[in-house]
Design an enzyme around this catalytic site. Structure first.
Site, PDB file in Angstrom:
ATOM      1  N   ARG A  71       2.410   2.501   9.611  1.00 12.22           N
ATOM      2  CA  ARG A  71       1.579   3.167  10.619  1.00 12.22           C
ATOM      3  C   ARG A  71       2.387   3.703  11.801  1.00 12.22           C
ATOM      4  O   ARG A  71       1.830   4.427  12.621  1.00 12.22           O
ATOM      5  CB  ARG A  71       0.479   2.217  11.108  1.00 12.22           C
ATOM      6  CG  ARG A  71      -0.597   1.955  10.053  1.00 12.22           C
ATOM      7  CD  ARG A  71      -1.740   1.120  10.579  1.00 12.22           C
ATOM      8  NE  ARG A  71      -2.901   1.148   9.692  1.00 12.22           N
ATOM      9  CZ  ARG A  71      -3.241   0.178   8.825  1.00 12.22           C
ATOM     10  NH1 ARG A  71      -2.491  -0.906   8.725  1.00 12.22           N
ATOM     11  NH2 ARG A  71      -4.302   0.291   8.064  1.00 12.22           N
TER      12      ARG A  71
ATOM     13  N   GLN B 234     -10.241  -3.127   2.048  1.00 12.59           N
ATOM     14  CA  GLN B 234      -9.725  -3.797   3.243  1.00 12.59           C
ATOM     15  C   GLN B 234      -9.753  -2.910   4.480  1.00 12.59           C
ATOM     16  O   GLN B 234      -9.303  -3.312   5.550  1.00 12.59           O
ATOM     17  CB  GLN B 234      -8.326  -4.363   2.986  1.00 12.59           C
ATOM     18  CG  GLN B 234      -7.228  -3.338   2.869  1.00 12.59           C
ATOM     19  CD  GLN B 234      -5.908  -3.974   2.470  1.00 12.59           C
ATOM     20  OE1 GLN B 234      -5.756  -4.453   1.349  1.00 12.59           O
ATOM     21  NE2 GLN B 234      -4.947  -4.006   3.380  1.00 12.59           N
TER      22      GLN B 234
ATOM     23  N   ASP C 208       2.737  -9.368   8.940  1.00  6.59           N
ATOM     24  CA  ASP C 208       1.288  -9.563   8.839  1.00  6.59           C
ATOM     25  C   ASP C 208       1.061 -11.065   8.666  1.00  6.59           C
ATOM     26  O   ASP C 208       0.681 -11.543   7.598  1.00  6.59           O
ATOM     27  CB  ASP C 208       0.743  -8.780   7.650  1.00  6.59           C
ATOM     28  CG  ASP C 208       1.058  -7.294   7.789  1.00  6.59           C
ATOM     29  OD1 ASP C 208       0.361  -6.627   8.557  1.00  6.59           O
ATOM     30  OD2 ASP C 208       2.023  -6.819   7.167  1.00  6.59           O
TER      31      ASP C 208
ATOM     32  N   GLY D 150      11.270  -2.618   5.547  1.00 10.82           N
ATOM     33  CA  GLY D 150      10.604  -3.924   5.481  1.00 10.82           C
ATOM     34  C   GLY D 150      10.192  -4.226   4.043  1.00 10.82           C
ATOM     35  O   GLY D 150      10.482  -5.299   3.503  1.00 10.82           O
ATOM     36  N   HIS D 151       9.556  -3.239   3.403  1.00  9.96           N
ATOM     37  CA  HIS D 151       9.179  -3.407   1.997  1.00  9.96           C
ATOM     38  C   HIS D 151      10.428  -3.578   1.134  1.00  9.96           C
ATOM     39  O   HIS D 151      10.432  -4.361   0.193  1.00  9.96           O
ATOM     40  CB  HIS D 151       8.398  -2.186   1.509  1.00  9.96           C
ATOM     41  CG  HIS D 151       7.177  -1.869   2.321  1.00  9.96           C
ATOM     42  ND1 HIS D 151       7.027  -0.700   3.014  1.00  9.96           N
ATOM     43  CD2 HIS D 151       6.048  -2.585   2.553  1.00  9.96           C
ATOM     44  CE1 HIS D 151       5.861  -0.689   3.626  1.00  9.96           C
ATOM     45  NE2 HIS D 151       5.247  -1.823   3.375  1.00  9.96           N
TER      46      HIS D 151
ATOM     47  N   MET E 227       0.842  -1.202   0.000  1.00  7.17           N
ATOM     48  CA  MET E 227       0.000   0.000   0.000  1.00  7.17           C
ATOM     49  C   MET E 227       0.880   1.256   0.000  1.00  7.17           C
ATOM     50  O   MET E 227       0.424   2.351   0.361  1.00  7.17           O
ATOM     51  CB  MET E 227      -0.924  -0.002   1.220  1.00  7.17           C
ATOM     52  CG  MET E 227      -1.853  -1.215   1.231  1.00  7.17           C
ATOM     53  SD  MET E 227      -3.350  -0.970   2.177  1.00  7.17           S
ATOM     54  CE  MET E 227      -2.669  -0.689   3.809  1.00  7.17           C
ATOM     55  N   GLY E 228       2.141   1.106  -0.394  1.00  4.72           N
ATOM     56  CA  GLY E 228       3.040   2.260  -0.449  1.00  4.72           C
ATOM     57  C   GLY E 228       3.546   2.649   0.923  1.00  4.72           C
ATOM     58  O   GLY E 228       3.554   1.827   1.836  1.00  4.72           O
TER      59      GLY E 228
ATOM     60  N   LEU F  28       6.607   3.181   1.677  1.00  6.63           N
ATOM     61  CA  LEU F  28       7.613   2.117   1.776  1.00  6.63           C
ATOM     62  C   LEU F  28       8.682   2.414   2.822  1.00  6.63           C
ATOM     63  O   LEU F  28       9.107   3.548   3.006  1.00  6.63           O
ATOM     64  CB  LEU F  28       8.282   1.894   0.414  1.00  6.63           C
ATOM     65  CG  LEU F  28       7.368   1.511  -0.749  1.00  6.63           C
ATOM     66  CD1 LEU F  28       8.211   1.164  -1.977  1.00  6.63           C
ATOM     67  CD2 LEU F  28       6.438   0.350  -0.400  1.00  6.63           C
ATOM     68  N   HIS F  29       9.089   1.343   3.510  1.00  5.92           N
ATOM     69  CA  HIS F  29      10.172   1.418   4.495  1.00  5.92           C
ATOM     70  C   HIS F  29      11.106   0.235   4.263  1.00  5.92           C
ATOM     71  O   HIS F  29      10.936  -0.507   3.275  1.00  5.92           O
ATOM     72  CB  HIS F  29       9.604   1.442   5.919  1.00  5.92           C
ATOM     73  CG  HIS F  29       8.606   0.355   6.192  1.00  5.92           C
ATOM     74  ND1 HIS F  29       8.926  -0.986   6.107  1.00  5.92           N
ATOM     75  CD2 HIS F  29       7.287   0.399   6.521  1.00  5.92           C
ATOM     76  CE1 HIS F  29       7.858  -1.704   6.397  1.00  5.92           C
ATOM     77  NE2 HIS F  29       6.842  -0.900   6.645  1.00  5.92           N
TER      78      HIS F  29
HETATM   79  P1  AMP Z   1       1.825  -2.827   3.733  1.00  3.28           P
HETATM   80  O1  AMP Z   1       2.715  -2.145   4.727  1.00  3.28           O
HETATM   81  O2  AMP Z   1       0.514  -3.232   4.292  1.00  3.28           O
HETATM   82  O3  AMP Z   1       1.736  -2.056   2.456  1.00  3.28           O
HETATM   83  O4  AMP Z   1       2.548  -4.184   3.421  1.00  3.28           O
HETATM   84  C1  AMP Z   1       3.055  -4.588   2.184  1.00  3.28           C
HETATM   85  C2  AMP Z   1       3.880  -5.820   2.410  1.00  3.28           C
HETATM   86  O5  AMP Z   1       5.020  -5.496   3.193  1.00  3.28           O
HETATM   87  C3  AMP Z   1       3.127  -6.911   3.180  1.00  3.28           C
HETATM   88  O6  AMP Z   1       3.470  -8.183   2.651  1.00  3.28           O
HETATM   89  C4  AMP Z   1       3.653  -6.735   4.578  1.00  3.28           C
HETATM   90  O7  AMP Z   1       3.581  -7.896   5.352  1.00  3.28           O
HETATM   91  C5  AMP Z   1       5.086  -6.362   4.292  1.00  3.28           C
HETATM   92  N1  AMP Z   1       5.701  -5.703   5.458  1.00  3.28           N
HETATM   93  C6  AMP Z   1       5.228  -4.625   6.124  1.00  3.28           C
HETATM   94  N2  AMP Z   1       6.026  -4.341   7.172  1.00  3.28           N
HETATM   95  C7  AMP Z   1       7.012  -5.265   7.174  1.00  3.28           C
HETATM   96  C8  AMP Z   1       8.146  -5.516   8.011  1.00  3.28           C
HETATM   97  N3  AMP Z   1       8.421  -4.777   9.072  1.00  3.28           N
HETATM   98  N4  AMP Z   1       8.951  -6.568   7.708  1.00  3.28           N
HETATM   99  C9  AMP Z   1       8.682  -7.348   6.625  1.00  3.28           C
HETATM  100  N5  AMP Z   1       7.642  -7.163   5.793  1.00  3.28           N
HETATM  101  C10 AMP Z   1       6.815  -6.138   6.063  1.00  3.28           C
END
Ligand code: AMP
Length: 296
Positions: free
Chosen positions: A190, A64, A153, A39-40, A33-34, A36-37
């Site tokens: 978040r 969602q 998640d 983790g992404h 969902m953009g 980005l950090h």
């Molecule tokens: P979102 O933050 O909801 O856009 O997540 C997009 C993808 O990044 C999903 O598969 C999340 O599980 C993954 N994601 C988000 N935060 C992390 C993190 N801290 N470590 C690994 N994957 C992450």
């Protein structure tokens, strides 16, 4: 591919691009969902290393979000997302509008009916239905070989893995371990909602979770350990929504003592002020291989 990044906005264009690729080209896909950090970025790095072509989608998926959730204020940082994507060798960014994904008259949804019943599913009605629907649509458009999702998640990952299996999708849904700040806080888009004081407390969520996981895997009374951890979180200033220990990969409640042979998920959701944080620990992750579940 070594050309510059391509941004695609429409379903027709992403389909046309996909069709233009040689049939044997392998595609790694990272739906997000953009905002980005790192983790992404780790998901993008792995997509790049596993496949010839990598695709990132950026779509804040309205279906969602519940009516009282943060859809309107969810952080949107497209320009810096693009820079991160470029740095990690992404070939295509698919960034549709809600109208592209859900044109007027849209009326088809896909739903998993078991794994979604527990944890976040109990508190976010319709959330996973939105996730499975949008991810299936994205899979149909991008037709990836491998799709990567974060174990941060965890429930989402197990739901999507199950969807791919149940619907015979030709995509390998793989997990990536949670990337954390140095103090243990799981990276999340978040986290920007947290005040400075909340940010200082936030790492306690993972600390408490880890301590509970150690106690439970060493045979402590499960109900007692969970109750103690909930109390500790409350004393720290969290408002826990759930803290549960479930068997993997079906997310079922274990009966009696935990088996030393099986994988389990210890998962928590808690509010810190107005921000809802989730985190988890997998007990015996190596056992997930037996269920055809891959993660790195
Ligand atoms: P979102 O933050 O909801 O856009 O997540 C997009 C993808 O990044 C999903 O598969 C999340 O599980 C993954 N994601 C988000 N935060 C992390 C993190 N801290 N470590 C690994 N994957 C992450």
């Amino acid at each position: 591919m070594s050309h510059s990044i391509k941004v695609i906005r429409s379903a027709e264009d992403v389909k046309a691009w996909r069709k233009s690729l040689p049939a044997e080209t392998t595609i790694g896909f990272v739906p997000t969902m953009g905002a980005l950090h790192s983790g992404h970025a780790e998901l993008l790095r792995q997509a790049r290393s596993l496949c010839e072509v990598s695709v990132l989608s950026i779509f804040v998926n309205p279906t969602q979000f519940g009516p009282n959730e943060d859809l309107a204020k969810y952080p949107r940082t497209f320009e810096s997302d693009l820079a991160i994507a470029e740095k990690h060798g992404v070939d295509v960014v698919f960034a549709p509008t809600p109208e592209v994904m859900y044109p007027a008259g849209y009326s088809t949804y896909v739903e998993e009916l078991e794994i979604t019943k527990t944890l976040c599913g109990k508190f976010r009605p319709g959330h996973f239905r939105g996730v499975t629907t949008v991810v299936l649509k994205l899979f149909n458009l991008v037709r990836p070989n491998i799709a990567l999702f974060g174990l941060k998640d965890a429930q989402q990952f197990f739901v999507l893995h199950k969807m791919a299996k149940d619907l015979d999708l030709d995509v390998s849904v793989q997990g990536v371990q949670t990337i954390r700040e140095i103090d243990g806080l799981a990276l999340s888009s978040r986290n920007v909602y947290l005040s400075l004081a909340e940010r200082e407390l936030a790492p306690r969520l993972y600390a408490v979770l880890r301590a509970a996981a150690v106690a439970i895997s060493q045979g402590a009374d499960r109900a007692e350990a969970l109750a103690r951890s909930i109390e500790e979180l409350q004393l720290t200033g969290f408002k826990p929504q759930y803290l549960e220990c479930l068997e993997l990969p079906g997310l079922t409640a274990p009966t009696g003592a935990l088996s030393a042979e099986k994988p389990y998920l210890l998962a928590v959701a808690a509010y810190l002020g107005a921000t809802r944080l989730i985190d988890n620990v997998i007990i015996r992750p190596e056992r997930l291989k037996e269920f055809g579940i891959q993660f790195s």
